[in-house]
Write a protein that holds these residues in place. Structure first.
Motif, PDB file in Angstrom:
ATOM      1  N   LEU A   1       0.891  -1.088  -0.129  1.00 14.58           N
ATOM      2  CA  LEU A   1       0.000   0.325   0.018  1.00 14.58           C
ATOM      3  C   LEU A   1       1.287   0.963   0.233  1.00 14.58           C
ATOM      4  N   VAL A   2       1.510   1.451   0.521  1.00 12.34           N
ATOM      5  CA  VAL A   2       2.966   2.210   1.155  1.00 12.34           C
ATOM      6  C   VAL A   2       4.522   2.669  -0.027  1.00 12.34           C
ATOM      7  N   PRO A   3       4.091   3.091  -1.268  1.00 12.14           N
ATOM      8  CA  PRO A   3       5.928   3.114  -1.352  1.00 12.14           C
ATOM      9  C   PRO A   3       7.035   3.044  -0.508  1.00 12.14           C
ATOM     10  N   ASP A   4       7.726   2.297  -0.612  1.00  8.16           N
ATOM     11  CA  ASP A   4       8.880   2.306   0.290  1.00  8.16           C
ATOM     12  C   ASP A   4       9.388   4.011   0.219  1.00  8.16           C
ATOM     13  N   SER A   5       9.811   4.365  -0.592  1.00 13.14           N
ATOM     14  CA  SER A   5      10.866   5.680  -0.721  1.00 13.14           C
ATOM     15  C   SER A   5       9.428   6.839   0.047  1.00 13.14           C
ATOM     16  N   TRP A   6       8.520   6.611   0.153  1.00 10.42           N
ATOM     17  CA  TRP A   6       7.554   7.243   1.186  1.00 10.42           C
ATOM     18  C   TRP A   6       7.890   6.427   2.888  1.00 10.42           C
ATOM     19  N   ARG A   7       7.832   5.577   2.766  1.00  8.96           N
ATOM     20  CA  ARG A   7       8.297   4.599   3.955  1.00  8.96           C
ATOM     21  C   ARG A   7       9.374   4.613   4.804  1.00  8.96           C
ATOM     22  N   ALA A   8      10.649   5.122   4.048  1.00  7.89           N
ATOM     23  CA  ALA A   8      12.044   4.878   4.762  1.00  7.89           C
ATOM     24  C   ALA A   8      12.126   6.183   5.344  1.00  7.89           C
ATOM     25  N   PRO A   9      11.646   7.318   5.271  1.00 10.80           N
ATOM     26  CA  PRO A   9      12.014   8.602   6.037  1.00 10.80           C
ATOM     27  C   PRO A   9      11.159   8.167   7.554  1.00 10.80           C
ATOM     28  N   LEU A  10      10.071   7.510   7.763  1.00 10.23           N
ATOM     29  CA  LEU A  10       9.100   7.393   8.261  1.00 10.23           C
ATOM     30  C   LEU A  10       9.787   6.397   9.738  1.00 10.23           C
ATOM     31  N   PRO A  11       9.488   7.212  11.379  1.00 12.08           N
ATOM     32  CA  PRO A  11      10.970   6.551  12.664  1.00 12.08           C
ATOM     33  C   PRO A  11      10.073   4.855  12.218  1.00 12.08           C
ATOM     34  N   HIS A  12      10.752   4.422  13.391  1.00  9.98           N
ATOM     35  CA  HIS A  12      10.187   2.961  13.474  1.00  9.98           C
ATOM     36  C   HIS A  12       8.563   3.152  13.755  1.00  9.98           C
ATOM     37  N   TRP A  13       8.653   3.675  15.343  1.00  6.84           N
ATOM     38  CA  TRP A  13       7.399   4.376  15.432  1.00  6.84           C
ATOM     39  C   TRP A  13       6.332   4.471  15.081  1.00  6.84           C
ATOM     40  N   ALA A  14       6.760   5.524  13.767  1.00  8.95           N
ATOM     41  CA  ALA A  14       4.986   6.212  12.739  1.00  8.95           C
ATOM     42  C   ALA A  14       5.273   4.719  12.059  1.00  8.95           C
ATOM     43  N   GLN A  15       5.780   4.210  11.267  1.00 10.52           N
ATOM     44  CA  GLN A  15       5.552   3.185  11.054  1.00 10.52           C
ATOM     45  C   GLN A  15       5.084   2.067  11.471  1.00 10.52           C
ATOM     46  N   THR A  16       4.611   2.094  12.710  1.00 11.52           N
ATOM     47  CA  THR A  16       4.135   0.909  13.574  1.00 11.52           C
ATOM     48  C   THR A  16       2.562   1.471  13.764  1.00 11.52           C
ATOM     49  N   TRP A  17       2.760   2.673  14.224  1.00 11.20           N
ATOM     50  CA  TRP A  17       1.245   3.128  13.689  1.00 11.20           C
ATOM     51  C   TRP A  17       0.916   3.510  12.188  1.00 11.20           C
ATOM     52  N   LEU A  18       0.922   3.465  11.252  1.00 12.89           N
ATOM     53  CA  LEU A  18       0.618   3.421  10.852  1.00 12.89           C
ATOM     54  C   LEU A  18      -0.247   2.115  10.151  1.00 12.89           C
ATOM     55  N   ARG A  19       0.431   1.375  10.170  1.00  9.65           N
ATOM     56  CA  ARG A  19       0.561   0.531  10.035  1.00  9.65           C
ATOM     57  C   ARG A  19      -0.973  -0.396  11.015  1.00  9.65           C
ATOM     58  N   ASN A  20      -1.088  -0.234  12.196  1.00  9.30           N
ATOM     59  CA  ASN A  20      -2.241  -0.204  12.950  1.00  9.30           C
ATOM     60  C   ASN A  20      -3.246   0.368  12.864  1.00  9.30           C
ATOM     61  N   TYR A  21      -3.180   1.225  12.393  1.00  8.84           N
ATOM     62  CA  TYR A  21      -3.802   2.286  11.874  1.00  8.84           C
ATOM     63  C   TYR A  21      -4.966   1.392  10.574  1.00  8.84           C
ATOM     64  N   ILE A  22      -4.092   1.370   9.437  1.00 11.12           N
ATOM     65  CA  ILE A  22      -3.868   0.426   8.102  1.00 11.12           C
ATOM     66  C   ILE A  22      -4.923  -0.389   8.677  1.00 11.12           C
ATOM     67  N   GLY A  23      -4.027  -1.290   9.857  1.00  7.62           N
ATOM     68  CA  GLY A  23      -4.884  -3.238  10.053  1.00  7.62           C
ATOM     69  C   GLY A  23      -5.943  -2.803  10.652  1.00  7.62           C
TER      70      GLY A  23
ATOM     71  N   TYR B   1      -7.153   5.217  18.916  1.00  8.37           N
ATOM     72  CA  TYR B   1      -7.139   3.977  18.775  1.00  8.37           C
ATOM     73  C   TYR B   1      -5.248   3.039  18.135  1.00  8.37           C
ATOM     74  N   SER B   2      -5.289   3.505  17.094  1.00  7.32           N
ATOM     75  CA  SER B   2      -3.821   2.925  17.189  1.00  7.32           C
ATOM     76  C   SER B   2      -2.879   3.238  17.671  1.00  7.32           C
ATOM     77  N   ALA B   3      -3.451   4.514  18.451  1.00  6.05           N
ATOM     78  CA  ALA B   3      -1.748   4.533  18.827  1.00  6.05           C
ATOM     79  C   ALA B   3      -1.772   3.312  20.221  1.00  6.05           C
ATOM     80  N   LEU B   4      -2.634   3.092  20.771  1.00  8.37           N
ATOM     81  CA  LEU B   4      -2.334   2.209  22.169  1.00  8.37           C
ATOM     82  C   LEU B   4      -1.386   0.932  21.942  1.00  8.37           C
ATOM     83  N   PRO B   5      -1.592   0.233  20.572  1.00 10.44           N
ATOM     84  CA  PRO B   5      -1.190  -1.069  20.111  1.00 10.44           C
ATOM     85  C   PRO B   5       0.597  -0.834  20.093  1.00 10.44           C
ATOM     86  N   THR B   6       0.569   0.595  19.100  1.00  7.44           N
ATOM     87  CA  THR B   6       1.680   1.345  19.303  1.00  7.44           C
ATOM     88  C   THR B   6       3.021   1.816  20.344  1.00  7.44           C
ATOM     89  N   ILE B   7       2.179   2.226  21.408  1.00  6.12           N
ATOM     90  CA  ILE B   7       3.099   2.444  22.241  1.00  6.12           C
ATOM     91  C   ILE B   7       3.343   1.164  23.027  1.00  6.12           C
TER      92      ILE B   7
END
Length: 275
Positions: free
Chosen positions: A27-49, A99-105
């Motif tokens: 869903l998200v090009p690697d070039s968009w994901r790469a600059p994001l910190p690990h926690w931001a990628q985690t939140w985005l994954r939880n949100y989309i999931g 909601y997505s913030a809780l599993p991220t934390i």
């Protein structure tokens, strides 16, 4: 239980990165994901999931009970209107980023060794895994019961938070999409026992993640007004009573906490009374 050496904690990081790749790579090009910190990628994954689980479970269940099996489980005049379901979707979507913030934390805490999570069932064996899981689920039942009950009993909390969910108080307004239609803080508070348990009980990390996302499926199920008659499961028949009386059936997966604390009302007995 193994120590919390950096090498061991890296197992959790590797696992969460794998989950992130599964969800985000298509869903998200690697070039968009790469600059994001690990926690931001985690939140985005939880949100989309979370969004995918919410809509898939909601749409499939609504299609099955309201269209494919129309009038089999829910009488025609009790099917919620499209307007009611769209309102529930709107409320849930406003809350989903929070909601997505809780599993991220919770994942951050696990990755940093703050919890009692373990990486593989082989570390404890299946017998102890089962024991720990039963304790985990029992503590969650207890915690969610009291969190939910206090959101009713403490009137400012009810007015500010939980009343958002209880505008759906009739069979023709309740639907699977009401399952996540909460004030964001309300939904987070009711899921917090899952996170607290990570500090109290050795918990298999993958199981914890699965159980958090199972909440979305379960809450869709218990708002469909269909009494499954599967004792001791706290199904939709019990939860419909909660939405009509406001003072009973606060529990989660089972009826044991309501039975223990005197707030249980059985839908079978209610139907015999003609209520």
């Amino acid at each position: 239980m193994e120590g919390r050496a950096p090498e061991y904690l890296h197992k959790f990081v590797a696992e969460t990165e794998w989950y992130t790749d599964i969800v985000l790579s298509p869903l998200v090009p690697d070039s968009w994901r790469a600059p994001l910190p690990h926690w931001a990628q985690t939140w985005l994954r939880n949100y989309i999931g979370g969004v995918l689980v919410y809509f898939l479970s909601g749409f499939l269940w609504c299609f099955y009970i309201y269209y494919w099996k129309r009038n089999v489980y829910v009488p025609k005049d009790e099917i919620p209107s499209k307007k009611a379901m769209l309102l529930q979707i709107k409320v849930a979507m406003k809350a989903m980023p929070w909601y997505s913030a809780l599993p991220t934390i919770s994942e951050y805490m696990v990755e940093n060794g703050w919890t009692q999570c373990y990486s593989s069932i082989r570390e404890v064996g299946w017998p102890m895994y089962t024991v720990y899981l039963v304790i985990y689920l029992g503590l969650c039942e207890f915690g969610i019961y009291w969190m939910h009950r206090e959101l009713h009993d403490i009137k400012p909390l009810y007015k500010l938070l939980h009343a958002t969910h209880h505008i759906y108080n009739k069979q023709n307004t309740l639907s699977p999409f009401a399952g996540l239609a909460f004030h964001p803080l309300d939904g987070i508070l009711q899921a917090v026992p899952h996170v607290i348990c990570l500090f109290l009980v050795p918990t298999h990390f993958t199981t914890h993640i699965i159980l958090l996302f199972c909440e979305a499926v379960w809450t869709a199920n218990i708002h469909d007004c269909i009494h499954g008659k599967l004792w001791p499961v706290m199904g939709a028949g019990y939860h419909t009573i909660h939405h009509t009386t406001y003072r009973h059936n606060y529990g989660h997966y089972t009826i044991w906490a309501d039975w223990m604390f005197g707030t249980l009302r059985d839908p079978e007995e209610e139907s015999k009374k003609g209520i």
